[in-house]
Design a protein around this motif. Sequence first.
Motif, PDB file in Angstrom:
ATOM      1  N   LEU A  24     -16.891  99.193  48.698  1.00 42.41           N
ATOM      2  CA  LEU A  24     -15.427  99.280  47.963  1.00 42.41           C
ATOM      3  C   LEU A  24     -15.498  99.235  46.789  1.00 42.41           C
ATOM      4  N   ALA A  25     -16.587  98.732  46.021  1.00 40.65           N
ATOM      5  CA  ALA A  25     -16.819  98.965  44.798  1.00 40.65           C
ATOM      6  C   ALA A  25     -16.995 100.655  44.230  1.00 40.65           C
ATOM      7  N   ALA A  26     -17.644 101.129  45.265  1.00 36.13           N
ATOM      8  CA  ALA A  26     -18.135 102.580  44.897  1.00 36.13           C
ATOM      9  C   ALA A  26     -16.877 103.454  45.392  1.00 36.13           C
ATOM     10  N   VAL A  27     -15.801 103.155  46.225  1.00 34.88           N
ATOM     11  CA  VAL A  27     -14.921 103.878  46.464  1.00 34.88           C
ATOM     12  C   VAL A  27     -13.979 103.859  45.450  1.00 34.88           C
ATOM     13  N   ALA A  28     -13.624 102.581  44.627  1.00 37.37           N
ATOM     14  CA  ALA A  28     -13.057 102.263  43.519  1.00 37.37           C
ATOM     15  C   ALA A  28     -13.330 103.068  42.168  1.00 37.37           C
ATOM     16  N   LEU A  29     -14.840 103.117  42.249  1.00 36.27           N
ATOM     17  CA  LEU A  29     -15.398 103.789  40.845  1.00 36.27           C
ATOM     18  C   LEU A  29     -14.976 105.381  41.306  1.00 36.27           C
ATOM     19  N   LEU A  30     -14.983 105.883  42.277  1.00 38.35           N
ATOM     20  CA  LEU A  30     -14.751 107.263  42.505  1.00 38.35           C
ATOM     21  C   LEU A  30     -13.364 107.324  42.260  1.00 38.35           C
ATOM     22  N   TYR A  31     -12.377 106.511  42.629  1.00 38.15           N
ATOM     23  CA  TYR A  31     -10.883 106.647  42.610  1.00 38.15           C
ATOM     24  C   TYR A  31     -10.387 106.484  41.035  1.00 38.15           C
ATOM     25  N   LEU A  32     -11.208 105.800  40.347  1.00 36.48           N
ATOM     26  CA  LEU A  32     -10.828 105.688  39.138  1.00 36.48           C
ATOM     27  C   LEU A  32     -11.358 107.035  38.401  1.00 36.48           C
ATOM     28  N   TYR A  33     -12.563 107.409  38.684  1.00 37.28           N
ATOM     29  CA  TYR A  33     -12.916 108.540  37.833  1.00 37.28           C
ATOM     30  C   TYR A  33     -12.119 109.811  38.396  1.00 37.28           C
ATOM     31  N   ALA A  34     -11.503 109.878  39.503  1.00 39.33           N
ATOM     32  CA  ALA A  34     -10.599 111.035  39.988  1.00 39.33           C
ATOM     33  C   ALA A  34      -9.302 111.138  39.170  1.00 39.33           C
ATOM     34  N   THR A  35      -8.703 109.770  39.273  1.00 42.95           N
ATOM     35  CA  THR A  35      -7.494 109.405  38.526  1.00 42.95           C
ATOM     36  C   THR A  35      -7.306 109.564  36.957  1.00 42.95           C
ATOM     37  N   HIS A  36      -8.427 108.983  36.436  1.00 35.63           N
ATOM     38  CA  HIS A  36      -8.347 108.891  34.953  1.00 35.63           C
ATOM     39  C   HIS A  36      -9.701 109.459  33.945  1.00 35.63           C
ATOM     40  N   GLY A  37     -10.615 110.016  34.792  1.00 31.38           N
ATOM     41  CA  GLY A  37     -11.733 110.102  34.043  1.00 31.38           C
ATOM     42  C   GLY A  37     -11.958 111.525  33.652  1.00 31.38           C
ATOM     43  N   ARG A  38     -11.150 112.457  34.228  1.00 27.90           N
ATOM     44  CA  ARG A  38     -11.409 114.008  33.783  1.00 27.90           C
ATOM     45  C   ARG A  38     -10.558 114.305  32.620  1.00 27.90           C
ATOM     46  N   GLY A  39      -9.490 113.226  32.152  1.00 31.33           N
ATOM     47  CA  GLY A  39      -8.754 113.674  31.151  1.00 31.33           C
ATOM     48  C   GLY A  39      -7.742 114.408  31.613  1.00 31.33           C
ATOM     49  N   SER A  40      -6.596 114.504  30.615  1.00 33.11           N
ATOM     50  CA  SER A  40      -5.236 115.060  31.121  1.00 33.11           C
ATOM     51  C   SER A  40      -5.290 116.525  31.145  1.00 33.11           C
ATOM     52  N   PRO A  41      -4.421 117.178  31.950  1.00 36.72           N
ATOM     53  CA  PRO A  41      -4.641 118.807  32.201  1.00 36.72           C
ATOM     54  C   PRO A  41      -4.210 119.468  30.970  1.00 36.72           C
ATOM     55  N   GLY A  42      -3.463 118.896  29.965  1.00 41.84           N
ATOM     56  CA  GLY A  42      -2.797 119.608  28.976  1.00 41.84           C
ATOM     57  C   GLY A  42      -3.784 119.347  27.720  1.00 41.84           C
ATOM     58  N   THR A  43      -4.993 119.215  27.945  1.00 43.52           N
ATOM     59  CA  THR A  43      -5.927 118.934  26.594  1.00 43.52           C
ATOM     60  C   THR A  43      -6.528 120.306  26.054  1.00 43.52           C
ATOM     61  N   THR A  44      -6.420 121.244  26.857  1.00 43.54           N
ATOM     62  CA  THR A  44      -7.195 122.506  26.415  1.00 43.54           C
ATOM     63  C   THR A  44      -6.401 123.469  25.795  1.00 43.54           C
ATOM     64  N   PRO A  45      -6.652 124.052  24.768  1.00 41.05           N
ATOM     65  CA  PRO A  45      -5.768 124.784  23.921  1.00 41.05           C
ATOM     66  C   PRO A  45      -5.191 125.971  24.773  1.00 41.05           C
ATOM     67  N   PRO A  46      -4.115 126.356  24.663  1.00 35.89           N
ATOM     68  CA  PRO A  46      -3.296 127.337  25.300  1.00 35.89           C
ATOM     69  C   PRO A  46      -4.165 128.678  25.429  1.00 35.89           C
ATOM     70  N   GLY A  47      -4.984 129.072  24.579  1.00 37.33           N
ATOM     71  CA  GLY A  47      -5.530 130.385  24.423  1.00 37.33           C
ATOM     72  C   GLY A  47      -7.012 130.396  25.230  1.00 37.33           C
ATOM     73  N   ALA A  48      -7.240 129.268  25.612  1.00 37.53           N
ATOM     74  CA  ALA A  48      -8.572 128.987  26.168  1.00 37.53           C
ATOM     75  C   ALA A  48      -8.680 129.199  27.613  1.00 37.53           C
ATOM     76  N   ALA A  49      -7.464 128.789  28.357  1.00 36.30           N
ATOM     77  CA  ALA A  49      -7.723 128.991  29.778  1.00 36.30           C
ATOM     78  C   ALA A  49      -7.322 130.326  30.243  1.00 36.30           C
ATOM     79  N   PRO A  50      -7.957 130.402  31.102  1.00 38.44           N
ATOM     80  CA  PRO A  50      -7.741 132.042  31.783  1.00 38.44           C
ATOM     81  C   PRO A  50      -6.217 131.927  32.651  1.00 38.44           C
TER      82      PRO A  50
END
Length: 91
Positions: A24-50
């Motif tokens: 359960l701790a492993a699943v919770a760790l993966l869940y937290l990473y999936a929801t909070h660990g990657r950063g928000s989608p708007g953090t890349t500058p507008p010209g950098a994303a294809p």
Amino acid sequence: MRGILATGTVVLVILGIGNHLWWLAAVALLYLYATHGRGSPGTTPPGAAPGTPPENYRAYRERRDRQAQWERRYRRERPFEARRQEREKTR
């Protein structure tokens, strides 16, 4: 970050062989990473994303001209491959 996450998950799964709370701790760790660990989608500058629209028409024109230049060079250096791709495109 991903290496630490993978290592932590593997350790928790191995510990979970004897105790299911570690699973359960492993699943919770993966869940937290999936929801909070990657950063928000708007953090890349507008010209950098294809696929994002250009800031202005001049930047668009420069990219378009550069792409056309590379395509002409490719066709010139690899005529057989370019003809094969054209044949496949028309099918």
